[in-house]
Design an enzyme around this catalytic site. Structure first.
Site, PDB file in Angstrom:
ATOM      1  N   HIS A 129      35.995  -7.671  28.667  1.00  0.00           N
ATOM      2  CA  HIS A 129      36.774  -6.441  28.862  1.00  0.00           C
ATOM      3  C   HIS A 129      36.021  -5.610  29.899  1.00  0.00           C
ATOM      4  CE1 HIS A 129      38.223  -2.380  27.788  1.00  0.00           C
ATOM      5  NE2 HIS A 129      39.235  -2.946  27.161  1.00  0.00           N
ATOM      6  N   ASP A 206      29.573  -7.649  22.238  1.00  0.00           N
ATOM      7  CA  ASP A 206      30.694  -6.712  22.149  1.00  0.00           C
ATOM      8  C   ASP A 206      31.606  -7.235  21.037  1.00  0.00           C
ATOM      9  OD1 ASP A 206      33.114  -5.459  22.376  1.00  0.00           O
ATOM     10  OD2 ASP A 206      33.327  -5.742  24.539  1.00  0.00           O
ATOM     11  N   GLN A 209      36.633  -6.874  19.249  1.00  0.00           N
ATOM     12  CA  GLN A 209      37.782  -7.656  18.743  1.00  0.00           C
ATOM     13  C   GLN A 209      37.360  -8.628  17.648  1.00  0.00           C
ATOM     14  OE1 GLN A 209      40.840  -7.040  19.566  1.00  0.00           O
ATOM     15  NE2 GLN A 209      40.570  -5.805  21.408  1.00  0.00           N
ATOM     16  N   LYS A 232      39.691   0.140  16.171  1.00  0.00           N
ATOM     17  CA  LYS A 232      40.226  -1.233  16.177  1.00  0.00           C
ATOM     18  C   LYS A 232      40.023  -1.913  14.825  1.00  0.00           C
ATOM     19  CE  LYS A 232      39.391  -1.901  21.112  1.00  0.00           C
ATOM     20  NZ  LYS A 232      40.712  -1.895  21.765  1.00  0.00           N
ATOM     21  N   CYS A 370      42.786  -4.814  30.573  1.00  0.00           N
ATOM     22  CA  CYS A 370      41.423  -4.397  30.980  1.00  0.00           C
ATOM     23  C   CYS A 370      40.523  -5.611  31.136  1.00  0.00           C
ATOM     24  CB  CYS A 370      40.818  -3.414  29.992  1.00  0.00           C
ATOM     25  SG  CYS A 370      41.650  -1.853  29.935  1.00  0.00           S
TER      26      CYS A 370
HETATM   27  N1  PLP Z   1      35.575  -4.582  24.415  1.00  0.00           N
HETATM   28  C1  PLP Z   1      36.653  -5.263  24.037  1.00  0.00           C
HETATM   29  C2  PLP Z   1      36.556  -6.741  23.818  1.00  0.00           C
HETATM   30  C3  PLP Z   1      37.865  -4.589  23.849  1.00  0.00           C
HETATM   31  O1  PLP Z   1      38.943  -5.275  23.476  1.00  0.00           O
HETATM   32  C4  PLP Z   1      37.919  -3.196  24.057  1.00  0.00           C
HETATM   33  C5  PLP Z   1      39.192  -2.474  23.914  1.00  0.00           C
HETATM   34  O2  PLP Z   1      40.253  -3.031  23.995  1.00  0.00           O
HETATM   35  C6  PLP Z   1      36.756  -2.534  24.426  1.00  0.00           C
HETATM   36  C7  PLP Z   1      35.600  -3.254  24.597  1.00  0.00           C
HETATM   37  C8  PLP Z   1      36.731  -1.058  24.619  1.00  0.00           C
HETATM   38  O3  PLP Z   1      36.924  -0.425  23.387  1.00  0.00           O
HETATM   39  P1  PLP Z   1      37.091   1.151  23.296  1.00  0.00           P
HETATM   40  O4  PLP Z   1      38.199   1.497  24.250  1.00  0.00           O
HETATM   41  O5  PLP Z   1      37.446   1.395  21.874  1.00  0.00           O
HETATM   42  O6  PLP Z   1      35.799   1.759  23.692  1.00  0.00           O
END
Ligand code: PLP
Length: 412
Positions: A129, A206, A209, A232, A370
């Site tokens: 992402h 990270d 998900q 999430k 993203c």
């Molecule tokens: N990393 C992953 C794999 C994501 O799917 C997302 C959001 O969709 C993020 C990071 C960013 O999360 P946040 O917008 O809650 O900071």
């Protein structure tokens, strides 16, 4: 992770806990398949936060009075709930942030400031992402370092044969996603951490998900940092987690300065508070943290294994049903995956399908999610993404697929 199950998992009764799932959109019952973007909230989270604002609110850590003490206790209890949920050894290894993005930026800033210099390398993957890509890219630009990426194959799986050549003497950190938000791939992070550690390379994962779908135990994974977002995982927005091993959190400098993160301040010098407060400058989102704690307790009531079993059933069901729709191409066919489906229909733009599904009350996401390098890998400008959660059902999948067939008949 110690899971205390209190309720058997039954999607129909789970749905009753989520008020928004009973509304209609454009006159049709809502089918919410945009859980990768954000999940809906169970009543216990909504009501806890409402009760706090109505009856208990007070700023934490700084008061001698009843309300402040009560809030501080609840905040620290939430921290301990997070600790147990991800199997961390110590509560002071859990830092509350604004979300995954906030946590990654914190590590990129703090770790990057101290350990990344000219000619060094930071390793990510092509399936990140943007939140786990851009902060590192900016750091590398600033420091004269190089960003390297682990490639993936057309199934959407990382090509780990390349790992040994990508780890070099100059690799300072590997930061990678546990689960791809664009493809649903589950990466074998435990093995990857072990291989990085053989070369003394620290690893950040990270988990944005992952934590809502899989049992995560950071002690077992042995990762150096693990990050995720509250919203999430059925919790509130504006709250997230940065888990860091004690040795790193002790070693790294704060990334923000202000109230609460300090110990002694004079006009000449400032000393910092102990962990985790060193990394929690200013008034934190303490009500969000308490809401997140409630969300995690709610999940623990079923057990992550039970939730995963239900969601795996949804994966099989949706793969089978979607596969029967003519012209559908699914992007991301990893052997280990969660219930995220990225797909396109032949000769139809994802956006047009998304608009028609919306009119049928079905919420999916269209675009690049993203994760533009993922789209570049496949040479496409975006996909439709259906991302499912614990409260979704096979009946909803049937209605979604019938919606797709309607869209095809209208657009071709
Ligand atoms: N990393 C992953 C794999 C994501 O799917 C997302 C959001 O969709 C993020 C990071 C960013 O999360 P946040 O917008 O809650 O900071």
């Amino acid at each position: 992770m110690a899971v205390q199950k209190t309720s058997p998992f039954d999607p129909a009764s789970v749905r009753k806990d989520f008020p928004i799932l009973h509304r209609k959109v454009h006159g049709k019952p809502l089918i919410y398949f945009d859980n990768g973007a954000t999940t809906q909230k169970p009543r216990v989270v909504i009501e806890t936060m409402k009760r706090i604002y109505e009856k208990e609110n007070s700023s934490i850590h700084r008061g001698v009075h009843h309300l402040s003490n009560r809030m501080t206790e609840a905040y620290e209890e939430a921290r301990n709930t997070v600790r147990k949920f991800i199997g961390a050894a110590n509560s002071h290894e859990i830092v509350f942030t604004s979300g995954t993005t906030g946590s990654i930026n914190a590590v990129a800033t703090s770790f990057g400031e101290k350990y990344v210099g000219p000619g060094d390398e930071v390793l990510v993957t092509v399936m990140e992402h943007h939140a786990n890509l851009v902060p590192w890219q900016m750091l590398c630009e600033k420091k004269g370092a190089h960003l390297r990426a682990i490639p993936m194959n057309d199934r959407g799986e990382l090509m780990l044969d390349h790992l040994d050549s990508l780890f070099t003497e100059r690799t300072r950190i590997l930061s990678l996603t546990h689960v791809s938000n664009a493809l649903g791939t589950i990466n074998p992070v435990k093995d990857i951490v072990a291989r990085a550690h053989e070369r003394n390379i620290p690893v950040m994962i990270d988990g944005a998900q992952a934590v809502q779908h899989l049992t995560v135990d950071v002690t077992d994974l042995d990762c150096d940092f693990y990050v995720f977002s509250g919203h999430k995982i059925y919790g509130p927005t504006g709250i997230g987690i940065l888990y860091g091993k004690e040795k790193w959190l002790e070693d790294l400098p704060p990334y923000q300065y202000g109230g609460d993160m300090v110990d002694q301040v004079s006009m000449e010098k400032t000393t910092f508070n102990e962990l985790p407060l060193k990394f929690e400058a200013g008034t934190t989102n303490y009500i969000g943290a308490i809401g997140l704690g409630k969300a995690l307790e709610y999940l623990q009531g079923f057990g992550l294994e039970a939730i995963a079993a239900h969601e795996n059933h949804l994966v099989d069901y949706a793969t089978n049903y979607l596969g029967q729709v003519p012209g559908v191409r699914i992007y991301g066919k990893a052997r280990e995956r969660i219930a995220i489906f990225s797909f396109r229909m032949e000769n139809i733009h994802p956006y047009d399908v998304g608009m028609i599904l919306d009119k049928l009350g079905i919420a999916v996401r269209t675009g690049t999610h993203c994760a533009q390098p993922v789209m570049q890998h496949f040479g496409i400008d975006g996909t439709l993404r259906a991302s499912l959660a614990m409260y979704n059902t096979t009946d909803e999948i049937k209605r979604f697929v019938s919606g797709l067939r309607t869209a095809i008949s209208m657009l071709t």
